[in-house]
Scaffold this motif. Sequence first.
Motif, PDB file in Angstrom:
ATOM      1  N   ALA A  89       0.811  -1.227   0.000  1.00 21.72           N
ATOM      2  CA  ALA A  89       0.000   0.000   0.000  1.00 21.72           C
ATOM      3  C   ALA A  89       0.844   1.279   0.000  1.00 21.72           C
ATOM      4  O   ALA A  89       0.637   2.173  -0.828  1.00 21.72           O
ATOM      5  CB  ALA A  89      -0.947  -0.010   1.192  1.00 21.72           C
ATOM      6  N   GLY A  90       1.809   1.366   0.908  1.00 20.76           N
ATOM      7  CA  GLY A  90       2.626   2.578   1.003  1.00 20.76           C
ATOM      8  C   GLY A  90       3.442   2.834  -0.248  1.00 20.76           C
ATOM      9  O   GLY A  90       3.551   3.966  -0.720  1.00 20.76           O
ATOM     10  N   ALA A  91       3.983   1.759  -0.805  1.00 17.43           N
ATOM     11  CA  ALA A  91       4.799   1.879  -2.012  1.00 17.43           C
ATOM     12  C   ALA A  91       3.930   2.334  -3.198  1.00 17.43           C
ATOM     13  O   ALA A  91       4.300   3.230  -3.956  1.00 17.43           O
ATOM     14  CB  ALA A  91       5.468   0.540  -2.317  1.00 17.43           C
ATOM     15  N   LEU A  92       2.743   1.724  -3.335  1.00 17.69           N
ATOM     16  CA  LEU A  92       1.832   2.092  -4.420  1.00 17.69           C
ATOM     17  C   LEU A  92       1.433   3.564  -4.339  1.00 17.69           C
ATOM     18  O   LEU A  92       1.349   4.257  -5.351  1.00 17.69           O
ATOM     19  CB  LEU A  92       0.549   1.249  -4.350  1.00 17.69           C
ATOM     20  N   LEU A  93       1.200   4.042  -3.108  1.00 22.34           N
ATOM     21  CA  LEU A  93       0.769   5.433  -2.917  1.00 22.34           C
ATOM     22  C   LEU A  93       1.769   6.433  -3.463  1.00 22.34           C
ATOM     23  O   LEU A  93       1.388   7.466  -4.021  1.00 22.34           O
ATOM     24  CB  LEU A  93       0.532   5.714  -1.421  1.00 22.34           C
ATOM     25  N   VAL A  94       3.062   6.126  -3.318  1.00 24.72           N
ATOM     26  CA  VAL A  94       4.087   7.047  -3.822  1.00 24.72           C
ATOM     27  C   VAL A  94       3.970   7.177  -5.347  1.00 24.72           C
ATOM     28  O   VAL A  94       3.967   8.277  -5.892  1.00 24.72           O
ATOM     29  CB  VAL A  94       5.512   6.573  -3.431  1.00 24.72           C
ATOM     30  N   GLY A  95       3.827   6.031  -6.025  1.00 22.02           N
ATOM     31  CA  GLY A  95       3.716   6.049  -7.481  1.00 22.02           C
ATOM     32  C   GLY A  95       2.446   6.728  -7.957  1.00 22.02           C
ATOM     33  O   GLY A  95       2.460   7.549  -8.882  1.00 22.02           O
ATOM     34  N   VAL A  96       1.315   6.402  -7.308  1.00 24.57           N
ATOM     35  CA  VAL A  96       0.029   6.982  -7.702  1.00 24.57           C
ATOM     36  C   VAL A  96       0.044   8.500  -7.483  1.00 24.57           C
ATOM     37  O   VAL A  96      -0.412   9.264  -8.337  1.00 24.57           O
ATOM     38  CB  VAL A  96      -1.140   6.309  -6.934  1.00 24.57           C
ATOM     39  N   SER A  97       0.609   8.949  -6.356  1.00 27.50           N
ATOM     40  CA  SER A  97       0.662  10.391  -6.073  1.00 27.50           C
ATOM     41  C   SER A  97       1.519  11.112  -7.112  1.00 27.50           C
ATOM     42  O   SER A  97       1.155  12.184  -7.600  1.00 27.50           O
ATOM     43  CB  SER A  97       1.235  10.644  -4.676  1.00 27.50           C
ATOM     44  N   ALA A  98       2.646  10.509  -7.461  1.00 26.91           N
ATOM     45  CA  ALA A  98       3.539  11.116  -8.459  1.00 26.91           C
ATOM     46  C   ALA A  98       2.838  11.185  -9.820  1.00 26.91           C
ATOM     47  O   ALA A  98       2.868  12.219 -10.493  1.00 26.91           O
ATOM     48  CB  ALA A  98       4.827  10.318  -8.570  1.00 26.91           C
ATOM     49  N   ALA A  99       2.181  10.093 -10.208  1.00 24.43           N
ATOM     50  CA  ALA A  99       1.507  10.054 -11.505  1.00 24.43           C
ATOM     51  C   ALA A  99       0.408  11.107 -11.582  1.00 24.43           C
ATOM     52  O   ALA A  99       0.244  11.787 -12.597  1.00 24.43           O
ATOM     53  CB  ALA A  99       0.916   8.665 -11.739  1.00 24.43           C
ATOM     54  N   LYS A 100      -0.343  11.261 -10.486  1.00 25.78           N
ATOM     55  CA  LYS A 100      -1.403  12.274 -10.454  1.00 25.78           C
ATOM     56  C   LYS A 100      -0.811  13.673 -10.612  1.00 25.78           C
ATOM     57  O   LYS A 100      -1.346  14.506 -11.339  1.00 25.78           O
ATOM     58  CB  LYS A 100      -2.140  12.221  -9.119  1.00 25.78           C
ATOM     59  N   ALA A 101       0.290  13.917  -9.906  1.00 29.65           N
ATOM     60  CA  ALA A 101       0.921  15.237  -9.966  1.00 29.65           C
ATOM     61  C   ALA A 101       1.383  15.558 -11.384  1.00 29.65           C
ATOM     62  O   ALA A 101       1.134  16.657 -11.892  1.00 29.65           O
ATOM     63  CB  ALA A 101       2.100  15.290  -8.996  1.00 29.65           C
ATOM     64  N   TYR A 102       2.023  14.594 -12.038  1.00 24.74           N
ATOM     65  CA  TYR A 102       2.490  14.813 -13.413  1.00 24.74           C
ATOM     66  C   TYR A 102       1.305  14.984 -14.375  1.00 24.74           C
ATOM     67  O   TYR A 102       1.305  15.862 -15.234  1.00 24.74           O
ATOM     68  CB  TYR A 102       3.385  13.659 -13.876  1.00 24.74           C
ATOM     69  N   ALA A 103       0.291  14.129 -14.226  1.00 21.79           N
ATOM     70  CA  ALA A 103      -0.875  14.203 -15.119  1.00 21.79           C
ATOM     71  C   ALA A 103      -1.572  15.558 -14.961  1.00 21.79           C
ATOM     72  O   ALA A 103      -1.959  16.201 -15.941  1.00 21.79           O
ATOM     73  CB  ALA A 103      -1.847  13.069 -14.806  1.00 21.79           C
ATOM     74  N   TYR A 104      -1.689  15.994 -13.723  1.00 22.35           N
ATOM     75  CA  TYR A 104      -2.372  17.264 -13.434  1.00 22.35           C
ATOM     76  C   TYR A 104      -1.560  18.435 -13.991  1.00 22.35           C
ATOM     77  O   TYR A 104      -2.090  19.313 -14.676  1.00 22.35           O
ATOM     78  CB  TYR A 104      -2.537  17.406 -11.918  1.00 22.35           C
TER      79      TYR A 104
END
Length: 371
Positions: A89-104
């Motif tokens: 869970a913690g590891a996935l959150l880092v990737g998902v947060s980064a992807a959202k930031a770049y996409a946004y």
Amino acid sequence: MAADEPLVLGIETSCDETGVGIVHGTTLLADAVASSVDTHARFGGVVPEIASRAHLEAMVPTIERALKTAGISAKDLDGIAVTAGPGLAGALLVGVSAAKAYAYALGKPLYGVNHLASHICVDQLEHGRLPEPTMALLVSGGHSSLLLSSDITSDVRPMGATIDDAAGEAFDKIARVLDLGFPGGPVIDRLAKEGDPAAIAFPRGLSGSRDPAYDFSFSGLKTAVARWIEAKRAAGEDVPVRDVAASFQEAVVDVLTRKAVRACKDEGVDHLMIGGGVAANSRLRALAQERCERAGIRLRVPRPGLCTDNGAMVAALGSEMVARNRPASDLELSADSSLPVTDPHVPGAHAHGHSHDHDHVHEVSKENLYS
């Protein structure tokens, strides 16, 4: 390379590898990986908290390295794909947060994709389009699954899975009993080449006529090997490490390949794809090739570097999502540590069209950041 093929960046952080890949259609342009495996080795396994922190530190430099290798600018991308699950869970959150930031920031569509479906899709980068349907045997430290995919972006059906330890986990545990260090797969593979696979008759899990045809179990095998080694040591005898490695490995790959070929025959599928970290195992590849040839099945196994967790596989599936017009994910996308394989991707709640305001925010942020 057709100009209209999607250019997608993929981010993978489900375990201890920070992977960033860039794919144009089915052509791999960059595959950057930062691994924290050495940090975990002294603990004998992956420590989730350490993995998450390592992803955080590696994320931006790894993305920048991938963009540089591919020779593109972030604003050239057609989409950002990220592993939304399953994983830590913690590891996935880092990737998902980064992807959202770049996409946004870039005003690009976001695709939360499934880790297991990505492992299947990566083979397109090496052997061209996946035939549909394809049977996939995924074997890694966290998963041992048999999956039937008729459309990698929308239809992946579980045929069977491990009911206890994953194959890779069993390799790690036996390596630990033999004091061979972590991770166990590569070292057991190497030692097994010098041993006799028929030296010790270790059990084949779930191989009886009444057992589930496509499920796997490695817990009993692991215990049997550990007890055999303990008995030798208790008797003051030397443990024949190479023979143990070869016999244990044979027990694992015998069951994996036999069940995979059987599933292909039962479903009338003439293609078998093997992926996941354990697919790098040389004996698994050789035995699968032998049995597939005998059964008239075409075997597809990506090169070892694409079998372990990487960003290229996520980008490959993301590219397929864009090409097939699958709905993008919302910026509310969350990580799901137990995302079922039946969900190859996580479409947004508002899959059809964004609100006007949302686009406006994208435009503004894009102007500020990338003007």
